[in-house]
Design an enzyme around this catalytic site. Structure first.
Site, PDB file in Angstrom:
ATOM      1  N   HIS A   1      31.407 -13.287  48.528  1.00  0.00           N
ATOM      2  CA  HIS A   1      32.731 -12.732  48.228  1.00  0.00           C
ATOM      3  C   HIS A   1      33.485 -12.551  49.538  1.00  0.00           C
ATOM      4  O   HIS A   1      32.879 -12.222  50.552  1.00  0.00           O
ATOM      5  CB  HIS A   1      32.600 -11.380  47.512  1.00  0.00           C
ATOM      6  CG  HIS A   1      33.845 -10.962  46.825  1.00  0.00           C
ATOM      7  ND1 HIS A   1      34.863 -10.309  47.477  1.00  0.00           N
ATOM      8  CD2 HIS A   1      34.254 -11.130  45.548  1.00  0.00           C
ATOM      9  CE1 HIS A   1      35.833 -10.084  46.624  1.00  0.00           C
ATOM     10  NE2 HIS A   1      35.505 -10.571  45.451  1.00  0.00           N
TER      11      HIS A   1
ATOM     12  N   ASP B   1      30.841 -12.428  38.783  1.00  0.00           N
ATOM     13  CA  ASP B   1      30.698 -13.594  37.907  1.00  0.00           C
ATOM     14  C   ASP B   1      29.255 -13.996  37.675  1.00  0.00           C
ATOM     15  O   ASP B   1      28.972 -14.822  36.811  1.00  0.00           O
ATOM     16  CB  ASP B   1      31.465 -14.782  38.499  1.00  0.00           C
ATOM     17  CG  ASP B   1      32.952 -14.539  38.475  1.00  0.00           C
ATOM     18  OD1 ASP B   1      33.431 -14.056  37.447  1.00  0.00           O
ATOM     19  OD2 ASP B   1      33.626 -14.812  39.479  1.00  0.00           O
TER      20      ASP B   1
HETATM   21  N1  CMC Z   1      26.639 -20.470  48.476  1.00  0.00           N
HETATM   22  C1  CMC Z   1      26.260 -20.948  49.681  1.00  0.00           C
HETATM   23  N2  CMC Z   1      26.871 -20.636  50.844  1.00  0.00           N
HETATM   24  C2  CMC Z   1      27.920 -19.803  50.770  1.00  0.00           C
HETATM   25  C3  CMC Z   1      28.370 -19.260  49.563  1.00  0.00           C
HETATM   26  C4  CMC Z   1      27.692 -19.626  48.377  1.00  0.00           C
HETATM   27  N3  CMC Z   1      28.087 -19.142  47.195  1.00  0.00           N
HETATM   28  N4  CMC Z   1      29.450 -18.471  49.786  1.00  0.00           N
HETATM   29  C5  CMC Z   1      29.660 -18.506  51.123  1.00  0.00           C
HETATM   30  N5  CMC Z   1      28.734 -19.312  51.711  1.00  0.00           N
HETATM   31  C6  CMC Z   1      28.579 -19.553  53.154  1.00  0.00           C
HETATM   32  C7  CMC Z   1      29.634 -20.520  53.665  1.00  0.00           C
HETATM   33  O1  CMC Z   1      29.170 -21.864  53.613  1.00  0.00           O
HETATM   34  C8  CMC Z   1      29.800 -20.029  55.084  1.00  0.00           C
HETATM   35  O2  CMC Z   1      28.708 -20.466  55.842  1.00  0.00           O
HETATM   36  P1  CMC Z   1      28.907 -20.849  57.412  1.00  0.00           P
HETATM   37  O3  CMC Z   1      29.290 -19.562  58.089  1.00  0.00           O
HETATM   38  O4  CMC Z   1      27.575 -21.348  57.837  1.00  0.00           O
HETATM   39  O5  CMC Z   1      29.973 -21.885  57.466  1.00  0.00           O
HETATM   40  C9  CMC Z   1      29.667 -18.510  54.971  1.00  0.00           C
HETATM   41  O6  CMC Z   1      28.835 -18.316  53.808  1.00  0.00           O
HETATM   42  C10 CMC Z   1      30.992 -17.784  54.766  1.00  0.00           C
HETATM   43  O7  CMC Z   1      31.640 -18.368  53.653  1.00  0.00           O
HETATM   44  P2  CMC Z   1      33.208 -18.531  53.494  1.00  0.00           P
HETATM   45  O8  CMC Z   1      33.471 -19.748  52.659  1.00  0.00           O
HETATM   46  O9  CMC Z   1      33.874 -18.438  54.839  1.00  0.00           O
HETATM   47  O10 CMC Z   1      33.549 -17.224  52.716  1.00  0.00           O
HETATM   48  P3  CMC Z   1      34.898 -16.948  51.973  1.00  0.00           P
HETATM   49  O11 CMC Z   1      35.174 -15.529  52.130  1.00  0.00           O
HETATM   50  O12 CMC Z   1      35.985 -17.887  52.389  1.00  0.00           O
HETATM   51  O13 CMC Z   1      34.572 -17.330  50.435  1.00  0.00           O
HETATM   52  C11 CMC Z   1      33.916 -17.227  48.208  1.00  0.00           C
HETATM   53  C12 CMC Z   1      34.286 -16.428  49.449  1.00  0.00           C
HETATM   54  C13 CMC Z   1      33.792 -16.291  47.014  1.00  0.00           C
HETATM   55  C14 CMC Z   1      35.037 -18.239  47.874  1.00  0.00           C
HETATM   56  C15 CMC Z   1      32.575 -17.966  48.465  1.00  0.00           C
HETATM   57  O14 CMC Z   1      31.554 -17.033  48.748  1.00  0.00           O
HETATM   58  C16 CMC Z   1      32.174 -18.864  47.297  1.00  0.00           C
HETATM   59  O15 CMC Z   1      32.628 -20.012  47.225  1.00  0.00           O
HETATM   60  N6  CMC Z   1      31.325 -18.346  46.351  1.00  0.00           N
HETATM   61  C17 CMC Z   1      30.982 -19.088  45.181  1.00  0.00           C
HETATM   62  C18 CMC Z   1      32.126 -18.994  44.167  1.00  0.00           C
HETATM   63  C19 CMC Z   1      32.217 -17.635  43.515  1.00  0.00           C
HETATM   64  O16 CMC Z   1      31.229 -17.064  43.095  1.00  0.00           O
HETATM   65  N7  CMC Z   1      33.461 -17.124  43.374  1.00  0.00           N
HETATM   66  C20 CMC Z   1      33.725 -15.848  42.692  1.00  0.00           C
HETATM   67  C21 CMC Z   1      34.240 -14.787  43.605  1.00  0.00           C
HETATM   68  S1  CMC Z   1      34.199 -13.155  42.855  1.00  0.00           S
HETATM   69  C22 CMC Z   1      35.301 -13.202  41.537  1.00  0.00           C
HETATM   70  C23 CMC Z   1      36.709 -13.451  41.936  1.00  0.00           C
HETATM   71  O17 CMC Z   1      37.201 -12.920  42.931  1.00  0.00           O
HETATM   72  O18 CMC Z   1      37.373 -14.163  41.209  1.00  0.00           O
END
Ligand code: CMC
Length: 427
Positions: free
Chosen positions: A309, A366
């Site tokens: 998140h 989720d």
């Molecule tokens: N699986 C594997 N790696 C992950 C995941 C994941 N679900 N989420 C983040 N990472 C890794 C990402 O690859 C990155 O690694 P590195 O530092 O080595 O490059 C690190 O963790 C930080 O990730 P980020 O993409 O910079 O984090 P963000 O804040 O931009 O993204 C997120 C947040 C929710 C989009 C992401 O965690 C994700 O895609 N999760 C899966 C989708 C999901 O469950 N979304 C629902 C969010 S909660 C409900 C809502 O708000 O609607």
């Protein structure tokens, strides 16, 4: 509130030092006020993805991502989940305080009596392909609804503003249920104003005109809980979209359509649907290590859906409430869903894995909500529509707040990296 930092920060560049004031909220990090940065210093702030940007002041919802705390108007989500219900929470989010019993009764009565859609709206459904995703239909139908309520929404008039908000909350279950009914070729059912908000949604979704539909009170309570937990989440992508759209003075119902579009993506509200697809694909507990390895592989676009998140660097408090509700509902229905076992094992393995620990990736709302919705009979493609229905309350609350504290149109700038000026080539 703890120690506060000094009143201002100093930014230095070749032209000298600039003093920028710091603003304190009641909770959470303080914010550097950069509003005069461009006007006074010819500098812009660069923050694509808004990782360090407070886009507005808000008194609605607070998240402490490190501690895993979520407060609606100051009340912890766990306490609201235990003692309140969705319509009471809707009132709280919109108006700032819990309603008295007379206020709660009036609010519920108002919502119950605005559930019908204009008959012309029902004709819009016929224009969609039969296999259209319910979220696609919702974006279109809510956008179309704005045509029915335009001239009579005077945004300067508090009463008219609140009326528009109540109408939206009331009509959203009807719109969502009709989107599903149309997509599977069932007749669209009318709302029943003698049912509770949650029970009415279930009867519209699962009932058929050929038989009476008796709503299971345990399931009505469970869907009400899901609504409550999804009602607001401060400045997430869809809420920020609604705020930005509304900042131009646009019709609020059209602004909600833009929020639905933003919510649809798998990184946001679409994740609940993606979790079930992922768990189904994993199929057995033995395949979990393979899925974890894929999620860690930077060459593979696969992510563990329902994990991670932008704000929570701890367990999302909503996930724990939903996990328990999912177990209770499965037990009540006598369902033994293998996906729940896979989810629990996956969570346990991921939470011990260095990759997830280092990056503070925990289950989010989720991760278990899909399992609960699935047990209740919701088709997978309706999960995000349920989220949109519930989040409408957050969107209208932010719209109401924005209309009282409008800073003019939201208009970000950019760091231009294209060509400098160049002449059109002469032939
Ligand atoms: N699986 C594997 N790696 C992950 C995941 C994941 N679900 N989420 C983040 N990472 C890794 C990402 O690859 C990155 O690694 P590195 O530092 O080595 O490059 C690190 O963790 C930080 O990730 P980020 O993409 O910079 O984090 P963000 O804040 O931009 O993204 C997120 C947040 C929710 C989009 C992401 O965690 C994700 O895609 N999760 C899966 C989708 C999901 O469950 N979304 C629902 C969010 S909660 C409900 C809502 O708000 O609607």
């Amino acid at each position: 509130m703890g120690d506060r930092r000094p009143y201002q920060v100093t930014v230095s560049d070749s032209s000298g030092d600039k003093q920028l004031p710091i603003l304190d909220g009641t909770l959470g990090p303080s914010a550097i006020n950069i509003q005069r940065l461009y006007a006074d210093h010819d500098l812009l702030a660069f923050d694509p993805g808004f990782r360090s940007t407070a886009s507005c002041r808000s008194a609605i919802t607070f998240i402490d991502g490190e501690q895993g705390i979520l407060l609606y108007r100051g009340y912890p989500i766990e306490e609201l989940a235990e003692h309140s219900n969705f319509l009471e929470v809707s009132y709280l989010l919109m108006f700032g305080e819990l309603p008295t019993s007379a206020e709660a009764q009036k609010f519920e009565n108002d919502v119950r009596h605005h559930t019908l859609l204009h008959e012309q709206i029902l004709k819009f459904y016929q224009g969609f392909r039969r296999d259209a995703h319910p979220m696609a239909i919702m974006v279109g139908v809510v956008g179309a609804l704005s045509a029915f309520y335009n001239d009579d929404i005077d945004q300067m008039d508090r009463v008219r503003r609140e009326e528009a908000a109540v109408r939206l909350i009331a009509k959203m279950p009807t719109i969502a249920a009709a989107s599903y009914a149309y997509s599977v070729g069932r007749p669209i059912r009318y709302p029943r104003n003698d049912h509770s908000y949650a029970a009415n949604f279930l009867q519209m979704l699962f009932g058929l005109p050929s038989a009476d539909y008796v709503v299971d009170p345990v399931l009505a309570k469970a869907i009400d809980l899901i609504f409550l937990l999804h009602a607001d989440h401060e400045q997430n992508a869809s809420t920020s979209t609604v705020r930005l759209a509304a900042s131009s003075g646009a019709n609020p119902i059209a602004c909600i359509a833009s929020g639905i579009a933003s919510l649809w993506g798998p990184a946001h509200g679409g994740a609940n649907e993606a979790v079930i697809r992922m768990l189904t694909e994993i199929g057995t507990v033995e395949n979990i290590p393979k899925a974890i390895a894929r999620a860690k592989d930077k060459e593979d676009p696969f992510r563990l859906m329902g994990f991670g998140h932008r704000v929570y660097k701890n367990v999302d408090p909503r996930a724990r409430v939903i996990q328990k509700a999912a177990k209770d509902v499965l037990e009540h229905l006598g369902i033994d869903d293998p996906l729940l076992d896979i989810a629990i094992q996956l969570e346990q393995i991921a939470l011990k894995d260095e990759y997830f620990v280092e990056r503070k990736l925990y289950p989010n709302v989720d991760f278990y909500s899909g399992i609960l919705l699935r047990a209740m009979g919701f088709p997978t493609n309706m999960f995000t529509a349920v989220f949109a229905l519930a989040r409408t309350v957050g969107w209208v609350s932010h719209w109401l707040e924005l209309t009282q504290d409008n800073h003019g149109i939201g208009r970000p700038r950019q760091l231009y990296v294209g060509h400098p000026r160049r002449p059109y080539p002469s032939s």
